[in-house]
Design a protein around this motif. Sequence first.
Motif, short mmCIF file in Angstrom:
data_model
loop_
_atom_site.label_atom_id
_atom_site.label_comp_id
_atom_site.label_asym_id
_atom_site.label_seq_id
_atom_site.Cartn_x
_atom_site.Cartn_y
_atom_site.Cartn_z
N VAL A 22 81.69 43.16 -63.55
CA VAL A 22 81.49 43.74 -65.06
C VAL A 22 82.59 43.61 -65.70
O VAL A 22 82.35 43.25 -66.91
N LEU A 23 83.81 43.73 -65.18
CA LEU A 23 84.99 43.43 -65.99
C LEU A 23 85.04 41.87 -66.51
O LEU A 23 85.36 41.64 -67.60
N PHE A 24 84.79 40.96 -65.67
CA PHE A 24 84.44 39.54 -66.03
C PHE A 24 83.83 39.13 -67.10
O PHE A 24 84.18 38.63 -67.95
N VAL A 25 82.61 39.94 -66.86
CA VAL A 25 81.48 39.66 -68.33
C VAL A 25 82.20 40.38 -69.45
O VAL A 25 82.09 39.75 -70.29
N ALA A 26 82.81 41.53 -69.31
CA ALA A 26 83.14 42.22 -70.73
C ALA A 26 84.38 41.29 -71.43
O ALA A 26 84.26 41.18 -72.57
N VAL A 27 85.42 40.74 -70.40
CA VAL A 27 86.18 39.93 -70.77
C VAL A 27 85.80 38.91 -71.34
O VAL A 27 86.01 38.33 -72.52
N ALA A 28 84.75 38.14 -70.87
CA ALA A 28 84.29 36.96 -71.26
C ALA A 28 83.43 37.03 -72.64
O ALA A 28 83.78 36.24 -73.77
N PHE A 29 82.75 38.38 -72.82
CA PHE A 29 81.97 38.67 -74.12
C PHE A 29 82.99 38.86 -75.24
O PHE A 29 83.13 38.45 -76.48
N GLY A 30 84.15 39.54 -74.76
CA GLY A 30 85.08 39.90 -75.60
C GLY A 30 85.96 38.99 -76.24
O GLY A 30 86.29 38.39 -77.35
N ALA A 31 86.54 37.74 -75.30
CA ALA A 31 87.10 36.60 -75.62
C ALA A 31 86.00 35.94 -76.68
O ALA A 31 86.54 35.20 -77.71
N ARG A 33 83.82 36.87 -78.81
CA ARG A 33 83.78 37.45 -79.98
C ARG A 33 84.89 37.14 -81.02
O ARG A 33 85.13 37.15 -82.03
N LEU A 34 86.34 37.27 -80.18
CA LEU A 34 87.48 37.00 -80.89
C LEU A 34 87.62 35.54 -81.39
O LEU A 34 88.49 35.32 -82.22
N LEU A 35 87.28 34.54 -80.45
CA LEU A 35 87.57 33.35 -80.77
C LEU A 35 86.53 32.44 -81.46
O LEU A 35 87.13 31.36 -81.83
N ARG A 36 85.34 33.02 -81.70
CA ARG A 36 84.37 32.21 -82.24
C ARG A 36 84.41 32.11 -83.91
O ARG A 36 85.06 33.07 -84.30
N PRO A 37 84.01 31.12 -84.34
CA PRO A 37 84.31 31.14 -85.84
C PRO A 37 83.06 31.88 -86.47
O PRO A 37 81.93 31.84 -85.96
N VAL A 38 83.39 32.70 -87.37
CA VAL A 38 82.19 33.51 -88.16
C VAL A 38 82.11 33.00 -89.40
O VAL A 38 82.66 33.61 -90.58
N VAL A 39 81.42 32.24 -89.79
CA VAL A 39 80.92 31.61 -91.01
C VAL A 39 79.50 31.65 -91.38
O VAL A 39 78.82 30.58 -91.10
N PRO A 40 78.75 32.81 -91.73
CA PRO A 40 77.46 32.77 -91.90
C PRO A 40 77.03 31.91 -93.31
O PRO A 40 77.62 32.21 -94.23
N THR A 41 76.03 30.96 -93.14
CA THR A 41 75.36 30.34 -94.25
C THR A 41 74.09 30.46 -94.16
O THR A 41 73.18 30.90 -93.25
N PRO A 42 73.21 30.25 -95.20
CA PRO A 42 71.87 30.48 -95.30
C PRO A 42 71.33 29.43 -94.37
O PRO A 42 70.14 29.89 -93.77
N GLU A 43 71.65 28.23 -93.99
CA GLU A 43 70.96 27.32 -93.05
C GLU A 43 71.03 27.97 -91.62
O GLU A 43 70.21 27.86 -90.91
#
Length: 126
Positions: A22-31, A33-43
């Motif tokens: 469970v900790l491994f999955v939580a750390v993977a999801f947290g990483a 969320r922190l590392l991905r680029p968040v640039v929403p566009t209409p496309e």
Amino acid sequence: MPVSASYFQSYSVVGVLAVVGVLFVAVAFGANRLLRPVVPTPEKMLTYECGVDPVGEGWAHTQVRYYVYAFLYVIFAVDSIFLFPWATVFANAQFGAATLVEMFIFLGFLAIGLLYAYKKGVLTWT
């Protein structure tokens, strides 16, 4: 060491592995969320369906005959699943006659399903 202590110790190993998982999955999801680029566009907000841009309404008609073909496939798949183990048991001298009778009963049920499909006109190629 008492029996109950070793009993619960074996479960503690399973518990520790579950917590680590469970900790491994939580750390993977947290990483993520922190590392991905968040640039929403209409496309990016469009519905993506097999590489085709969505046009028109979302309702699609499905032919019933495809379900009938799937049903026929299941009949023959179940037949093949039961034929292989039956062939190995049939070789045994003790079970020869009984397994032969059981297999003819099983093939009879399959023949009834096939006859029903034939009477409904499913097996005609037009």
